[in-house]
Design a protein around this motif. Structure first.
Motif, mmCIF file in Angstrom:
data_model
loop_
_atom_site.group_PDB
_atom_site.id
_atom_site.type_symbol
_atom_site.label_atom_id
_atom_site.label_comp_id
_atom_site.label_asym_id
_atom_site.label_seq_id
_atom_site.Cartn_x
_atom_site.Cartn_y
_atom_site.Cartn_z
ATOM 1 N N GLU A 78 0.838 -1.197 0.000
ATOM 2 C CA GLU A 78 0.000 0.000 0.000
ATOM 3 C C GLU A 78 0.874 1.248 0.000
ATOM 4 O OE1 GLU A 78 -2.792 2.352 3.211
ATOM 5 O OE2 GLU A 78 -2.901 0.163 3.173
ATOM 6 N N ILE A 79 0.470 2.268 -0.784
ATOM 7 C CA ILE A 79 1.228 3.518 -0.900
ATOM 8 C C ILE A 79 0.916 4.436 0.284
ATOM 9 C CG2 ILE A 79 1.515 5.632 -2.257
ATOM 10 C CD1 ILE A 79 0.992 4.055 -4.744
ATOM 11 N N SER A 80 1.971 5.075 0.817
ATOM 12 C CA SER A 80 1.798 6.159 1.786
ATOM 13 C C SER A 80 2.935 7.155 1.584
ATOM 14 C CB SER A 80 1.794 5.620 3.223
ATOM 15 O OG SER A 80 3.040 5.069 3.560
ATOM 16 N N ASN A 81 2.749 8.375 2.134
ATOM 17 C CA ASN A 81 3.768 9.437 2.060
ATOM 18 C C ASN A 81 4.218 9.699 0.617
ATOM 19 O OD1 ASN A 81 3.783 9.574 4.915
ATOM 20 N ND2 ASN A 81 5.260 7.903 5.018
ATOM 21 N N PHE A 82 3.273 9.701 -0.321
ATOM 22 C CA PHE A 82 3.635 9.919 -1.730
ATOM 23 C C PHE A 82 4.007 11.380 -1.950
ATOM 24 C CE2 PHE A 82 2.549 11.059 -6.094
ATOM 25 C CZ PHE A 82 3.281 10.098 -6.789
ATOM 26 N N LEU A 123 8.000 7.645 -2.211
ATOM 27 C CA LEU A 123 6.857 7.094 -1.504
ATOM 28 C C LEU A 123 7.317 6.030 -0.517
ATOM 29 C CD1 LEU A 123 5.265 4.332 -3.650
ATOM 30 C CD2 LEU A 123 6.832 5.922 -4.738
ATOM 31 N N THR A 124 6.378 5.598 0.299
ATOM 32 C CA THR A 124 6.599 4.487 1.222
ATOM 33 C C THR A 124 5.601 3.394 0.879
ATOM 34 O OG1 THR A 124 7.330 5.968 2.978
ATOM 35 C CG2 THR A 124 6.613 3.776 3.643
ATOM 36 N N LEU A 125 6.082 2.160 0.797
ATOM 37 C CA LEU A 125 5.215 1.009 0.602
ATOM 38 C C LEU A 125 5.121 0.269 1.925
ATOM 39 C CD1 LEU A 125 6.299 -0.339 -2.902
ATOM 40 C CD2 LEU A 125 4.254 0.970 -2.321
ATOM 41 N N LYS A 126 3.896 -0.122 2.311
ATOM 42 C CA LYS A 126 3.721 -0.721 3.630
ATOM 43 C C LYS A 126 2.662 -1.802 3.588
ATOM 44 C CE LYS A 126 0.143 2.481 5.254
ATOM 45 N NZ LYS A 126 -0.261 3.404 6.338
ATOM 46 N N ASP A 127 2.719 -2.673 4.613
ATOM 47 C CA ASP A 127 1.621 -3.586 4.898
ATOM 48 C C ASP A 127 1.257 -3.376 6.361
ATOM 49 O OD1 ASP A 127 3.612 -4.866 6.353
ATOM 50 O OD2 ASP A 127 3.893 -6.479 4.900
ATOM 51 N N VAL A 155 3.900 4.780 -16.142
ATOM 52 C CA VAL A 155 2.765 4.447 -15.273
ATOM 53 C C VAL A 155 1.512 5.092 -15.837
ATOM 54 C CG1 VAL A 155 1.829 4.593 -12.940
ATOM 55 C CG2 VAL A 155 4.277 4.243 -13.284
ATOM 56 N N THR A 156 0.472 4.297 -16.013
ATOM 57 C CA THR A 156 -0.746 4.769 -16.694
ATOM 58 C C THR A 156 -1.801 5.302 -15.737
ATOM 59 O OG1 THR A 156 -1.641 2.516 -16.642
ATOM 60 C CG2 THR A 156 -0.386 3.163 -18.608
ATOM 61 N N PHE A 157 -1.493 5.406 -14.436
ATOM 62 C CA PHE A 157 -2.462 5.930 -13.477
ATOM 63 C C PHE A 157 -1.728 6.842 -12.504
ATOM 64 C CE2 PHE A 157 -0.589 2.222 -11.647
ATOM 65 C CZ PHE A 157 -0.489 2.485 -10.281
ATOM 66 N N LYS A 158 -2.483 7.628 -11.762
ATOM 67 C CA LYS A 158 -1.908 8.547 -10.792
ATOM 68 C C LYS A 158 -1.886 7.880 -9.429
ATOM 69 C CE LYS A 158 -0.354 12.462 -9.174
ATOM 70 N NZ LYS A 158 1.012 12.914 -9.495
ATOM 71 N N PRO A 159 -0.695 7.570 -8.896
ATOM 72 C CA PRO A 159 -0.638 6.929 -7.572
ATOM 73 C C PRO A 159 -1.196 7.853 -6.496
ATOM 74 C CG PRO A 159 1.461 6.744 -8.728
ATOM 75 C CD PRO A 159 0.633 7.719 -9.495
ATOM 76 N N ALA A 160 -1.784 7.244 -5.470
ATOM 77 C CA ALA A 160 -2.369 8.012 -4.365
ATOM 78 C C ALA A 160 -2.146 7.253 -3.072
ATOM 79 C CB ALA A 160 -3.871 8.256 -4.601
ATOM 80 N N ASN A 161 -2.071 8.002 -1.975
ATOM 81 C CA ASN A 161 -1.906 7.381 -0.668
ATOM 82 C C ASN A 161 -3.084 6.451 -0.370
ATOM 83 O OD1 ASN A 161 0.509 8.699 -0.077
ATOM 84 N ND2 ASN A 161 -0.532 10.477 0.758
#
Length: 442
Positions: free
Chosen positions: A34-38, A48-52, A69-75
């Motif tokens: 899961e994305i955080s701190n993008f 970014l930070t990836l977490k579980d 990348v074909t989409f906009k990443p989001a937290n």
């Protein structure tokens, strides 16, 4: 304390060697998290930070890679990423350098498919020299498929048209779903236990990657590889390729093509040629896969030694300092704004405007009191003056004169009080209320 003579590291050297060790040992990996701190600063790089639920890792995706990348990443978004483990040397943090990113779910099956294909190829399950030749005379075919699907109808129709003497034994099984792979394995085991057919045809109609997923099973691949009976895989349409196609002795593009391949008629030579071509393609695919593996290994080695990585480290350090600078500037501006508000408040509290207003009111009050005092004083003075005037008027000679009296003075102006004060021949002056008289004493 005795100082060691060897293996004395600097921090820079230690972090550099740790980075090379991590990059060399792990290479590229896939990660679902899961994305955080993008953050996406002006440089175009992504951080970014990836977490579980239990851990997290810092990541960077540089501008040249994130353009794909074909989409906009989001937290909070779940993603599937491919990248390599590295160390950000200035801070000593280990991180993931992301090369590709997909939404979780999209591409996960494809990634698992590629990973299993690479693993089985490395184990030799796709090797062309392990493929068993098909029997020259086929009298009985075992068909492993759904008993009610369209594939069995196509196979029976083709066999009846091309060679009605061929017997067909159907080993009914599921060809879709979570338990389908186990059912297919049991069907292959049953056919090998009975040994009642000359060849096995593993088939089903086309579908999505998820629909055909049971044919990408590792246990099924080993079952096909270990089968004593030759196996022809005819799964899906011509564009569909599964793990069972790579492991099988022969791959047919469709169920009907599989039936045609196993039936003999005037076109048998052409079909056998098609089989040879299919095996040639399969061998070529195996060679191509090994070449890709070697190229990937060489690319990993080149990637670890690429000076671009050092440049990316500097770019990341610059972006981090820029982010920290912006944060510090914003904090300074916020604190300055707050300080200015406090000073404005204190200035308003100490402003002479309030003091002047207060003093003005006080001046107006004192002026009013002064005016009242002056008026009172003038009134008192006026009353005192009137009283004095009245008293003066009371004792005034004029008042006496007005009552019929007169004042007599000698020549020197002295008021005469006694007749003896004058002598005969003296001139005296008598003042009346109106006018005066001059007389001579006789």
């Amino acid at each position: 304390m005795k100082m060691p003579k060897n293996n004395v590291y600097t921090v820079s050297r230690l972090n550099g060697e740790v980075r090379q060790l991590l990059e060399g040992e792990l290479g590229r990996i896939w990660l679902n998290a899961e994305i955080s701190n993008f953050a996406a600063p002006g440089s175009g790089h992504w951080y970014l930070t990836l977490k579980d639920n239990f851990a997290q890792i810092r990541c960077a995706m540089f501008k040249g890679k994130n353009r794909t990348v074909t989409f906009k990443p989001a937290n909070g978004q779940q993603v599937l990423v491919k990248g390599s483990i590295s160390v950000y040397e200035p801070r000593g943090d280990y991180q993931l350098i992301i090369e590709s990113m997909l939404p979780a779910g999209d591409g996960l099956l494809a990634q698992q498919y590629e990973a299993l294909k690479m693993k089985l190829a490395a184990e030799g399950l796709f090797a062309a020299d392990t493929k068993r030749p098909l029997p020259s005379k086929i009298q009985k075919i075992g068909v492993i498929t759904s008993a009610t699907g369209a594939a069995i109808k196509d196979v029976l129709h083709v066999l009846a048209r091309r060679d009605s003497s061929i017997e067909v034994v159907i080993y009914p099984t599921q060809v879709q779903g979570d338990t389908a792979a186990d059912n297919i394995c049991r069907a292959i085991q049953l056919a090998n236990a009975r040994l009642e057919v000359d060849v096995l045809l593993l088939t089903r109609g086309g579908g999505s990657l998820e629909d055909l997923w049971c044919f990408n099973n590792e246990e099924l691949a080993h079952e096909i590889y270990n089968s004593a009976l030759p196996v022809v895989s005819a799964v899906g349409h011509e564009v569909d390729t599964t793990i069972s196609d790579y492991v099988a002795d022969v791959r047919a593009p469709t169920p009907s093509a599989g039936a045609e391949l196993l039936s003999q008629d005037a076109e048998s030579r052409a079909e056998r040629l098609a089989g040879f071509i299919a095996r040639l393609k399969q061998g070529w695919q195996h060679y191509q896969l090994k070449t890709e593996q070697r190229a990937q290994a060489l690319e990993n080695r080149l990637h670890r030694q690429d000076p671009k990585r050092k440049l990316e480290q500097f770019q990341q350090s610059f972006d981090e300092m820029q982010i920290r600078l912006n944060a510090a500037i914003n904090d300074k501006l916020n604190r300055s704004a707050l300080m200015q508000q406090n000073l404005d408040h204190r200035l308003n509290q100490q402003s002479p405007r309030h003091r002047l207003t207060l003093e003005s009111k006080r001046l107006d009050y004192l002026s009013a009191r002064l005016n009242d005092g002056i008026k009172g004083k003038l009134h008192d003075v006026e009353m005192s003056l009137k009283n004095s005037a009245h008293q003066l008027e009371t004792v005034s000679p004029l008042a006496t004169l007005s009552r019929g009296y007169s004042i007599t003075q000698d020549e020197s102006g002295k008021v005469l009080l006694n007749a003896q004060d004058v002598h005969s021949g003296d001139t005296i002056t008598t003042k009346l209320l109106e006018g005066e008289l001059k007389s001579r004493v006789i």
